[in-house]
Design an enzyme around this catalytic site. Structure first.
Site, PDB file in Angstrom:
ATOM      1  N   CYS A   2      -4.814 -10.527   5.964  1.00 21.85           N
ATOM      2  CA  CYS A   2      -5.214 -11.819   6.506  1.00 21.85           C
ATOM      3  C   CYS A   2      -6.713 -12.030   6.298  1.00 21.85           C
ATOM      4  O   CYS A   2      -7.505 -11.114   6.468  1.00 21.85           O
ATOM      5  CB  CYS A   2      -4.918 -11.992   7.988  1.00 21.85           C
ATOM      6  SG  CYS A   2      -3.188 -11.815   8.376  1.00 21.85           S
ATOM      7  N   ARG A  28      -6.769 -10.932   0.507  1.00 19.69           N
ATOM      8  CA  ARG A  28      -6.436 -10.279   1.779  1.00 19.69           C
ATOM      9  C   ARG A  28      -5.039 -10.652   2.278  1.00 19.69           C
ATOM     10  O   ARG A  28      -4.549 -10.064   3.244  1.00 19.69           O
ATOM     11  CB  ARG A  28      -7.454 -10.653   2.854  1.00 19.69           C
ATOM     12  CG  ARG A  28      -8.859 -10.264   2.509  1.00 19.69           C
ATOM     13  CD  ARG A  28      -9.788 -10.687   3.606  1.00 19.69           C
ATOM     14  NE  ARG A  28      -9.539  -9.953   4.823  1.00 19.69           N
ATOM     15  CZ  ARG A  28     -10.080  -8.784   5.120  1.00 19.69           C
ATOM     16  NH1 ARG A  28     -10.904  -8.212   4.280  1.00 19.69           N
ATOM     17  NH2 ARG A  28      -9.797  -8.188   6.249  1.00 19.69           N
ATOM     18  N   TRP A  74      -1.144 -12.574   5.635  1.00 18.66           N
ATOM     19  CA  TRP A  74      -0.271 -11.497   5.123  1.00 18.66           C
ATOM     20  C   TRP A  74       0.632 -11.165   6.305  1.00 18.66           C
ATOM     21  O   TRP A  74       0.195 -10.587   7.291  1.00 18.66           O
ATOM     22  CB  TRP A  74      -1.123 -10.293   4.719  1.00 18.66           C
ATOM     23  CG  TRP A  74      -0.378  -9.206   4.025  1.00 18.66           C
ATOM     24  CD1 TRP A  74      -0.003  -9.168   2.714  1.00 18.66           C
ATOM     25  CD2 TRP A  74       0.066  -7.964   4.582  1.00 18.66           C
ATOM     26  NE1 TRP A  74       0.645  -7.990   2.435  1.00 18.66           N
ATOM     27  CE2 TRP A  74       0.698  -7.232   3.564  1.00 18.66           C
ATOM     28  CE3 TRP A  74      -0.006  -7.399   5.860  1.00 18.66           C
ATOM     29  CZ2 TRP A  74       1.251  -5.970   3.760  1.00 18.66           C
ATOM     30  CZ3 TRP A  74       0.547  -6.141   6.059  1.00 18.66           C
ATOM     31  CH2 TRP A  74       1.164  -5.445   5.017  1.00 18.66           C
ATOM     32  N   ASN A 100      -6.866 -12.060  12.804  1.00 20.49           N
ATOM     33  CA  ASN A 100      -6.528 -10.989  11.865  1.00 20.49           C
ATOM     34  C   ASN A 100      -6.382  -9.713  12.682  1.00 20.49           C
ATOM     35  O   ASN A 100      -7.288  -9.363  13.431  1.00 20.49           O
ATOM     36  CB  ASN A 100      -7.670 -10.850  10.839  1.00 20.49           C
ATOM     37  CG  ASN A 100      -7.503  -9.652   9.931  1.00 20.49           C
ATOM     38  OD1 ASN A 100      -6.398  -9.165   9.718  1.00 20.49           O
ATOM     39  ND2 ASN A 100      -8.606  -9.170   9.385  1.00 20.49           N
ATOM     40  N   GLY A 101      -5.242  -9.049  12.577  1.00 23.52           N
ATOM     41  CA  GLY A 101      -5.025  -7.821  13.347  1.00 23.52           C
ATOM     42  C   GLY A 101      -3.659  -7.851  14.006  1.00 23.52           C
ATOM     43  O   GLY A 101      -2.791  -8.638  13.605  1.00 23.52           O
ATOM     44  N   GLU A 465      -1.973   8.374  -9.441  1.00 23.52           N
ATOM     45  CA  GLU A 465      -2.676   7.087  -9.383  1.00 23.52           C
ATOM     46  C   GLU A 465      -2.129   6.140 -10.464  1.00 23.52           C
ATOM     47  O   GLU A 465      -1.988   4.935 -10.233  1.00 23.52           O
ATOM     48  CB  GLU A 465      -4.188   7.320  -9.539  1.00 23.52           C
ATOM     49  CG  GLU A 465      -5.033   6.089  -9.822  1.00 23.52           C
ATOM     50  CD  GLU A 465      -4.890   4.965  -8.809  1.00 23.52           C
ATOM     51  OE1 GLU A 465      -4.304   5.181  -7.746  1.00 23.52           O
ATOM     52  OE2 GLU A 465      -5.338   3.847  -9.119  1.00 23.52           O
ATOM     53  N   LYS A 469      -0.720   2.299  -9.944  1.00 23.31           N
ATOM     54  CA  LYS A 469      -1.196   1.113 -10.664  1.00 23.31           C
ATOM     55  C   LYS A 469      -0.026   0.367 -11.302  1.00 23.31           C
ATOM     56  O   LYS A 469       0.082  -0.853 -11.207  1.00 23.31           O
ATOM     57  CB  LYS A 469      -2.180   1.492 -11.786  1.00 23.31           C
ATOM     58  CG  LYS A 469      -3.618   1.724 -11.473  1.00 23.31           C
ATOM     59  CD  LYS A 469      -4.418   0.599 -10.911  1.00 23.31           C
ATOM     60  CE  LYS A 469      -4.252   0.445  -9.447  1.00 23.31           C
ATOM     61  NZ  LYS A 469      -4.873   1.320  -8.502  1.00 23.31           N
ATOM     62  N   GLU A 472       2.361  -1.233  -8.653  1.00 25.63           N
ATOM     63  CA  GLU A 472       1.755  -2.352  -7.929  1.00 25.63           C
ATOM     64  C   GLU A 472       1.816  -3.663  -8.695  1.00 25.63           C
ATOM     65  O   GLU A 472       2.130  -4.689  -8.122  1.00 25.63           O
ATOM     66  CB  GLU A 472       0.262  -2.065  -7.686  1.00 25.63           C
ATOM     67  CG  GLU A 472      -0.063  -1.249  -6.492  1.00 25.63           C
ATOM     68  CD  GLU A 472      -1.582  -1.067  -6.327  1.00 25.63           C
ATOM     69  OE1 GLU A 472      -2.069  -1.291  -5.232  1.00 25.63           O
ATOM     70  OE2 GLU A 472      -2.266  -0.696  -7.308  1.00 25.63           O
ATOM     71  N   HIS A 488      11.478  21.394 -12.848  1.00 23.97           N
ATOM     72  CA  HIS A 488      12.111  21.741 -11.578  1.00 23.97           C
ATOM     73  C   HIS A 488      12.853  20.555 -10.962  1.00 23.97           C
ATOM     74  O   HIS A 488      13.102  20.546  -9.764  1.00 23.97           O
ATOM     75  CB  HIS A 488      11.063  22.282 -10.605  1.00 23.97           C
ATOM     76  CG  HIS A 488      10.384  23.521 -11.109  1.00 23.97           C
ATOM     77  ND1 HIS A 488      11.057  24.698 -11.340  1.00 23.97           N
ATOM     78  CD2 HIS A 488       9.099  23.735 -11.491  1.00 23.97           C
ATOM     79  CE1 HIS A 488      10.218  25.605 -11.805  1.00 23.97           C
ATOM     80  NE2 HIS A 488       9.020  25.040 -11.922  1.00 23.97           N
ATOM     81  N   LYS A 582      -5.130  -6.277  -0.062  1.00 19.64           N
ATOM     82  CA  LYS A 582      -6.263  -5.470  -0.526  1.00 19.64           C
ATOM     83  C   LYS A 582      -6.763  -4.530   0.562  1.00 19.64           C
ATOM     84  O   LYS A 582      -7.123  -3.397   0.298  1.00 19.64           O
ATOM     85  CB  LYS A 582      -7.382  -6.425  -0.956  1.00 19.64           C
ATOM     86  CG  LYS A 582      -8.642  -5.748  -1.440  1.00 19.64           C
ATOM     87  CD  LYS A 582      -8.452  -5.270  -2.835  1.00 19.64           C
ATOM     88  CE  LYS A 582      -9.641  -4.550  -3.414  1.00 19.64           C
ATOM     89  NZ  LYS A 582      -9.208  -3.569  -4.424  1.00 19.64           N
TER      90      LYS A 582
END
Ligand code: G6P
Length: 587
Positions: A2, A28, A74, A100-101, A465, A469, A472, A488, A582
């Site tokens: 948010c 955000r 969000w 926001n929160g 990583e 990427k 996402e 394995h 983000k």
């Protein structure tokens, strides 16, 4: 998670200005958006599902006012609907709030106020309804204060009241920054939202409230007393937060790695020495971070072992609290965070501090909560990173951890020299031919359902990583493995044509990774080698410079590019991947 933006000042185009600010905060959250202002003696609200970037410039040109609030969402509590978008109003439509929160006790307050009055499913609406209720008995500021006393959880809020010409904002756990212009003020979740108007900021700390009128006044929520704040000048250029000639922030930020490595080395030597002493004196050093920053921490474990001969322990921040019994006053927690606001990291820090341990943080955003709540904090100086998928911050974090490893060994200058050389090698690597080739590789594998990545030693975390990427931004199922673990289990997933990325540095584990790559190839995998030297086993060879122990920095960049092209070739928006945000300021 948010974005909040609010304006009060000399311009009468506050609604359009708020929309523009929110467009810069869209990274955000981009499920829905909304704005509010007082127009013709009434609170005017406009909200919508979808992206704020689609709102046309000057959309509110006929609605003149000097004060407005806005939000880009969000979703957490309640689906993506117009009703759940912020701002939320009280029952009389006189109080408007953006938040926001998470309000943890919202259900209890809802039960108390009676469910019938609520128009949305959000936790935020309880704040508006409570302020509205108290406002009937007291003045606006007192009503806000009384409401805040009732709230449990983390929040940043901005509130306006019909007929009052000031904004009230408060913070506990979610970021809120005041931009101070000439006869105008900006309240935002992040600095780029107002960078084109001012570089002077006041950071709101936890448990603080600000009243924005003709001037600004800060108060402690704990004592009610007025607080004097230091104005901080931010050394970021507005253009560095813009897309410029690039189609997407992600590509722009990948290309910025031509310079950002060098900026990460731009550290005050005394500060580095202080940090090095803290690391050397620590008995028990822990690395922690989330998502990409967590993978950087894992790589840091290898850097510290290989260069500084030091053992550190990594845990993702969300897993860190269960290790509390290993923490002592002599322990050191090193956190890595681009935004400096990630809730899980803050919680890990709270746990460490409760045991008397010290905290060192490596962050990108100056003045962020994580940096301010640390005993020691270093900036990676990568400049604003807007794309949800972290790229330039990653390599800058890696560079700083590697520099610290050198410094612990007493070789700070050698570290600087090595990393400067890596910076210029990256500059050479990111040439148009290189980009065209990666795009061609992406074209060949873009229809794949699954993609696997292997690496070993310091390139094992880079395989993880790489998977983040690709997942996402391209939504292809991607998984990274330690090269030696393939046999394995994961090798059972390989069939004819399965694309596999093999990260092979010129190091002592090279022969092992080549063998593991041959094992993949003999099961039919289509091998994309990322290596300084070619090998017969590769179907595609992405040539990277040979930079010794710094190989993760050069190896991850082509994978960032591959993820970017996989996304764009599939017609997706790499800057705003579905379901992600983000900066994740909730647990
Ligand atoms: C979110 C972002 C990731 C990021 C992670 C940690 O999940 O989408 O890209 O790696 O948070 O963020 P931080 O700001 O703490 O580095």
């Amino acid at each position: 998670m948010c974005g909040i933006f609010a304006y009060k000042g000399k311009r009468d185009t506050s609604l359009d200005l708020v929309v523009k600010g929110l467009q810069k905060l869209e990274y955000r959250g981009y499920d829905s958006w909304g704005v509010a202002s007082e127009i013709d003696d009434n609170i005017f609200v406009e909200k919508s599902t979808g992206k704020i970037s689609e709102v046309k410039e000057g959309a509110f040109a006929d609605k003149k006012s000097h004060m407005a609030i806005g939000h880009t969402r969000w979703a957490t509590h309640g689906g993506v609907t117009e009703e759940n978008a912020h701002p939320h109003l009280d029952g009389d439509g006189e109080i408007a709030i953006v938040h926001n929160g998470i309000i943890e006790n919202f259900q209890e307050i809802r039960d108390e106020l009676g469910h019938g009055i609520f128009k949305s499913e959000t936790d935020t609406e309880v704040i508006a309804q409570l302020i509205g209720k108290y406002r009937k008995e007291m003045d606006f500021k007192e009503a806000v204060l009384k409401t805040i006393e009732r709230l449990e959880g983390r929040y940043a809020i901005v509130v306006m009241n019909k007929g009052e010409e000031f904004l009230i904002a408060a913070r506990r756990g979610s970021p809120l920054i005041v931009g101070v212009g000439e006869d105008e003020y900006f309240l935002a979740s992040d600095i780029p939202a107002f960078l084109e108007y001012t570089q002077d900021v006041n950071y709101l700390d936890d448990n603080e409230l600000v009243v924005v009128d003709g001037g600004i006044e800060f108060f402690s929520l704990e004592t009610g007393e007025k607080i004097e704040k230091r104005l901080v000048n931010i050394d970021w250029q507005a253009e560095s937060a813009e897309k410029g000639d690039y189609d997407h922030y992600m590509l722009k930020e990948i290309m910025e790695q031509k310079e950002t490595i060098l900026r990460a080395l731009n550290q005050d030597e005394d500060q580095i020495n202080t940090v090095v002493e803290a690391i050397k004196n620590a008995r028990g050093t822990f690395f922690s971070g989330c998502g990409t920053a967590g993978k950087v921490c894992m790589t840091g474990e290898y850097f510290f072992a290989a260069i500084a001969d030091r053992h550190v322990n990594f845990q993702p921040a969300s897993e860190f609290p269960i290790y509390h019994h290993f923490l002592r006053p002599e322990s050191l927690l090193v956190t890595v965070s681009q935004s400096g606001e990630t809730a899980d990291v803050l919680e890990a820090m709270e746990v460490a501090k409760s045991k008397g341990s010290k905290v060192l943080s490596l962050v990108n955003v100056e003045g962020s909560t994580i940096s301010r709540e640390s005993d020691y904090s270093l900036l990676i100086n990568a400049g604003p990173e807007k794309a949800v998928a972290s790229t330039k911050a990653t390599t800058s974090q890696l560079a700083l951890l590697l520099l610290l490893a050198y410094a612990i060994k007493g070789q700070l200058q050698e570290g600087r020299r090595h990393l400067s050389e890596v910076g210029s090698q990256i500059n050479d690597m990111l040439n148009p031919r290189f980009l065209t080739y990666i795009k061609e590789v992406a074209e060949k594998v873009k229809e794949a359902n699954d993609l696997y990545i292997i690496g070993k030693a310091e390139n094992y975390p880079m395989a993880l990583e790489a998977a983040i990427k690709i997942q996402e931004v391209s939504y292809i199922h991607a998984q990274g493995f330690p090269a030696g673990e393939l046999k394995h289990g994961p090798i059972a997933l390989i069939t004819e044509g399965t694309p596999c990325l093999s990260i092979i540095a010129n190091d002592e584990v090279k022969a092992d990774v080549i063998n593991n790559t041959i094992e993949l190839k003999s099961r039919g995998a289509y091998i994309i080698g990322i290596a300084p030297e070619n090998n017969d086993v590769f179907d595609e060879w992405i040539k990277v410079p040979d930079v010794g122990v710094a190989s993760p920095l050069v190896n991850i960049i082509p994978i960032q590019l591959l993820a970017y092209y996989l996304s764009t070739l599939k017609g997706l928006d790499p800057d705003m991947p579905r379901n992600l945000a983000k900066s994740v300021t909730v647990k």
